[in-house]
Scaffold this motif. Structure first.
Motif, short mmCIF file in Angstrom:
data_model
loop_
_atom_site.label_atom_id
_atom_site.label_comp_id
_atom_site.label_asym_id
_atom_site.label_seq_id
_atom_site.Cartn_x
_atom_site.Cartn_y
_atom_site.Cartn_z
N THR A 154 0.89 -1.11 -0.14
CA THR A 154 -0.20 0.07 -0.10
C THR A 154 0.98 1.14 -0.04
O THR A 154 2.06 1.05 0.09
CB THR A 154 -1.02 -0.15 1.34
N HIS A 155 0.19 2.59 -0.18
CA HIS A 155 0.82 3.61 -0.10
C HIS A 155 0.68 4.49 1.15
O HIS A 155 -0.51 4.37 1.86
CB HIS A 155 0.65 4.59 -1.26
N VAL A 156 1.71 5.11 1.51
CA VAL A 156 1.70 6.00 2.60
C VAL A 156 2.44 7.29 2.36
O VAL A 156 3.04 7.31 1.51
CB VAL A 156 2.15 5.37 3.94
N PRO A 157 2.10 8.42 3.22
CA PRO A 157 2.69 9.73 2.80
C PRO A 157 4.21 9.75 3.13
O PRO A 157 4.71 8.99 3.97
CB PRO A 157 2.13 10.59 3.92
N HIS A 158 5.09 10.52 2.45
CA HIS A 158 6.45 10.55 2.77
C HIS A 158 6.61 11.29 4.16
O HIS A 158 7.56 10.95 4.96
CB HIS A 158 7.20 11.38 1.84
N GLU A 191 6.03 0.32 15.11
CA GLU A 191 5.21 1.04 14.02
C GLU A 191 5.10 0.03 12.97
O GLU A 191 3.98 0.05 12.03
CB GLU A 191 5.71 2.35 13.64
N ARG A 192 6.23 -0.58 12.40
CA ARG A 192 6.08 -1.67 11.25
C ARG A 192 5.02 -2.59 11.60
O ARG A 192 4.35 -3.14 10.68
CB ARG A 192 7.68 -2.22 11.18
N GLU A 193 5.16 -3.18 12.87
CA GLU A 193 4.10 -4.31 13.25
C GLU A 193 2.90 -4.05 13.13
O GLU A 193 1.79 -4.44 12.63
CB GLU A 193 4.52 -4.86 14.47
N ALA A 194 2.65 -2.51 13.76
CA ALA A 194 1.38 -2.13 13.69
C ALA A 194 0.67 -2.04 12.19
O ALA A 194 -0.42 -2.20 12.16
CB ALA A 194 1.16 -0.99 14.51
N MET A 195 1.49 -1.43 11.26
CA MET A 195 1.06 -1.30 9.88
C MET A 195 0.89 -2.50 9.41
O MET A 195 -0.09 -2.78 8.46
CB MET A 195 2.08 -0.43 9.29
N GLY A 243 12.57 6.76 0.03
CA GLY A 243 11.40 6.81 0.91
C GLY A 243 10.52 5.79 0.51
O GLY A 243 9.18 5.95 0.83
N GLY A 244 10.82 4.58 -0.36
CA GLY A 244 10.02 3.78 -0.61
C GLY A 244 8.94 4.03 -1.98
O GLY A 244 8.07 3.39 -2.28
N ALA A 245 9.40 5.23 -2.53
CA ALA A 245 8.83 5.68 -3.90
C ALA A 245 9.52 4.58 -4.85
O ALA A 245 10.53 4.48 -5.10
CB ALA A 245 9.41 6.86 -4.26
N ILE A 246 8.51 4.03 -5.87
CA ILE A 246 8.70 2.74 -6.86
C ILE A 246 8.88 3.10 -8.06
O ILE A 246 9.23 2.32 -8.82
CB ILE A 246 7.73 1.71 -6.31
N ASN A 247 8.50 4.63 -8.46
CA ASN A 247 8.29 5.01 -9.70
C ASN A 247 9.36 5.91 -10.38
O ASN A 247 9.16 6.60 -11.18
CB ASN A 247 7.04 5.46 -10.12
N THR A 272 3.50 7.61 13.38
CA THR A 272 4.29 8.94 13.15
C THR A 272 5.10 8.97 11.97
O THR A 272 5.45 10.05 11.53
CB THR A 272 4.91 9.24 14.54
N GLY A 273 5.30 7.66 11.28
CA GLY A 273 6.18 7.59 10.26
C GLY A 273 7.88 7.34 10.87
O GLY A 273 8.64 7.29 9.88
N ALA A 274 8.02 7.18 11.91
CA ALA A 274 9.08 6.79 12.55
C ALA A 274 9.60 5.17 11.99
O ALA A 274 10.79 4.98 11.70
CB ALA A 274 9.26 6.83 13.84
N TRP A 275 8.69 4.76 11.99
CA TRP A 275 8.67 3.08 11.24
C TRP A 275 9.84 2.32 12.20
O TRP A 275 10.49 1.52 11.53
CB TRP A 275 9.25 3.28 9.79
N ASP A 276 9.71 2.63 13.20
CA ASP A 276 10.53 1.54 14.40
C ASP A 276 9.75 0.13 14.37
O ASP A 276 8.67 0.13 13.65
CB ASP A 276 10.58 2.47 15.71
#
Length: 535
Positions: free
Chosen positions: A390-394, A413-417, A456-460, A406-410
């Motif tokens: 899926t996509h999320v904001p930068h 947060e990774r597990e929660a997402m 930042g995970g941008a794929i294009n 929060t976008g810390a992606w610790d």
């Protein structure tokens, strides 16, 4: 010294290297990662019995690409597999929009949503049959595509002219409303538009959704037999048979410029690698102009324009090893390689709006891949190698859900997402979680660490929106692989025509280098000796 140095062994870099080698050039490819492929790689990192594609997985653009076709990669052992159905988009009420391998079957499915919608789909397909080959030729050649564009312009006039052009620049929501009475057709178009970062209300999303839908209708969404890495392996083998070399674990830190001309590169280990004719960069435009080339060699306007460069959406991905097939409530989804999950076009709009507001979506739109359904070699019989992204904001300003992301992606947060994604899958496939043997989470920073081009995970390689396409890609007035530095060419998805595995940016850069025939041996031995730096 090689004739050309290619920075990056992603698909564009490898295509460029192959074309240069075909022309008789000696080529050396330098790749930061320990293996080639960029965003076209696979592994067994989720479970030893399962092959998982790390990044990209389905390849309609590769199937359509005349560039890859001309490389004849089947001679290197590459083969393709197809799922029984191309794509499915289930709805909460049990109905399911299906992109089938045959246009008549797709039309029959859409007629179940509203009588006459099948005929509308066939009309779109007929338009594609008239224009598709010329669109592909125009898309995969440098901008402006003079010859292909002239042929396309002539066909456009006979296919509807300005009325057709108007349809293609429409937001995909509006295109769907004009073409169909039911929900099925708009779902297929809008879901495919969001394979890029084009929401239902974005100008031009109608044309992109139509393009991806018609590619799927014509070529399917094929996958390489045995994993995405098989495509990379074929490109590497072909290059090496022609004398080219790929060196992994070599991070380029500088493009060396002498007298306004690129004469080679320098690596993180201090090695100078000279290039007698050209340097081709399969890296993002911000990295090339903001890091690898000293600002002194660039016009101020380029640097100023780059501050306005827009990335496409950030990406969050989960890979699974499943002990059994996904228990979809819509049976049509069970045989589709790709499944779109969202509450209709309104759900897609809500998702895109939350990202635009800087919020992590509470009900993320998911692109779900069933790899064993498409290719039986990916996991043991009766199981499924699957993924969803899926996509999320930068830049995250808030969480539309209840986890306070929060976008810390610790780790938390990774597990929660990942849990949020699995909960969304379970809305369409109850008891999905009971099938999970193992999972792997790829948050935006993880994706970037595995491929620096995925910023930042941008794929294009940058947004697919109209303001950063064609002559505006990567900056206004460009649209071509040539750069302000002689002998240096941009060969990544940041260049026209942008993202997707089709090889066009790499091919365009290689052809530009061959036309330019810059020879840095003219710079003289003193300049080249300055590059010979010991490790």
């Amino acid at each position: 010294m090689p004739d050309a140095v290619v920075i990056g062994a992603g698909p564009n870099g490898l295509v460029a290297a192959n074309l240069l080698a075909d022309a008789g050039w000696s080529v050396e490819v330098l790749e930061t990662q320990p293996e080639p492929g960029g965003a076209v790689r696979s592994d067994r990192g989720v479970h030893p019995d399962y092959v998982s594609d790390l990044f990209s997985a389905f390849y309609p653009l590769a199937a359509a690409s005349p560039i890859l076709a001309d490389l004849e990669l089947r001679r290197e052992g590459l083969s393709w597999e197809h799922a029984p159905r191309v794509l499915a988009h289930p709805l909460p009420d049990g109905r399911c929009a299906v992109l089938a391998p045959g246009a008549a079957d797709t039309a029959a499915n859409l007629d179940t949503f509203a009588p006459g919608d099948g005929a509308a789909w066939l009309e779109l397909h007929t338009t594609w049959n008239r224009l598709g080959p010329d669109i592909i030729r125009a898309l995969f050649t440098p901008f402006p595509p003079v010859r292909a564009g002239a042929r396309l312009a002539a066909r456009l006039r006979s296919a509807g002219g300005l009325r057709l052009i108007r349809s293609l620049v429409l937001p995909v929501r509006r295109l769907g409303e004009e073409q169909f009475r039911g929900e099925g057709g708009p779902l297929l178009l809008a879901g495919n538009a969001l394979h890029a970062d084009l929401g239902p209300e974005a100008a031009g999303s109608g044309g992109y959704g139509w393009l991806m839908s018609m590619l799927g209708q014509t070529y399917g969404f094929p996958v390489p037999t045995g994993g995405a890495g098989a495509l990379t392996g074929a490109l590497v083998r072909r290059l090496e048979r022609r004398g080219g070399a790929v060196r992994c674990g070599e991070r380029v830190t500088e493009v060396v410029v002498r007298g306004g001309r690129a004469v080679g590169v320098r690596t993180a280990g201090g090695e100078g690698v000279a290039a007698s004719r050209a340097v081709l960069a399969d890296v993002s435009a911000p990295v090339l102009y903001g890091t690898l080339v000293d600002a002194a060699h660039l016009p101020g306007r380029v640097l100023d324009d780059l501050r306005r460069f827009q990335w496409d959406f950030a990406t969050f991905k989960v890979d699974w090893a499943l002990g059994g097939p996904v228990p979809w409530t819509a049976p049509e989804a069970a045989t589709a390689g790709t499944v779109h999950l969202a509450d209709g076009v309104d759900g897609l709009t809500r998702f895109a709006a939350q990202i635009s507001m800087g919020q992590v979506p509470d009900r993320p739109f998911l692109l779900f891949g069933q790899m064993t359904t498409a290719d039986a070699t990916r996991s043991p019989a009766g199981t499924e190698s699957a993924w969803a992204y899926t996509h999320v904001p930068h830049r995250i300003k808030g969480d539309a859900g209840e986890d306070g992301l929060t976008g810390a992606w610790d780790p938390a947060e990774r597990e929660a997402m990942a849990d949020r994604i699995e909960s969304e899958v379970e809305r369409w496939a109850p008891d999905f979680r009971s099938r999970i043997r193992a999972r792997r989470i790829l948050a935006p920073p993880t994706l970037q660490s595995m491929d620096a081009n995925l910023h930042g995970g941008a794929i294009n390689g940058g947004t697919a929106a109209m303001h950063q396409q064609l002559v505006f890609r990567p900056t206004p007035g460009s649209g071509r692989p040539e750069t302000p530095v002689k002998g240096l060419y941009l060969a990544s998805a940041s260049a026209h025509p942008g993202g997707g595995v089709h090889g066009a940016p790499g091919a365009n850069a290689a052809r530009a280098a061959l036309r330019g025939r810059t020879d840095t041996r003219q710079a003289g031995p003193r300049e080249l000796r300055r590059m010979r730096v010991t490790r």
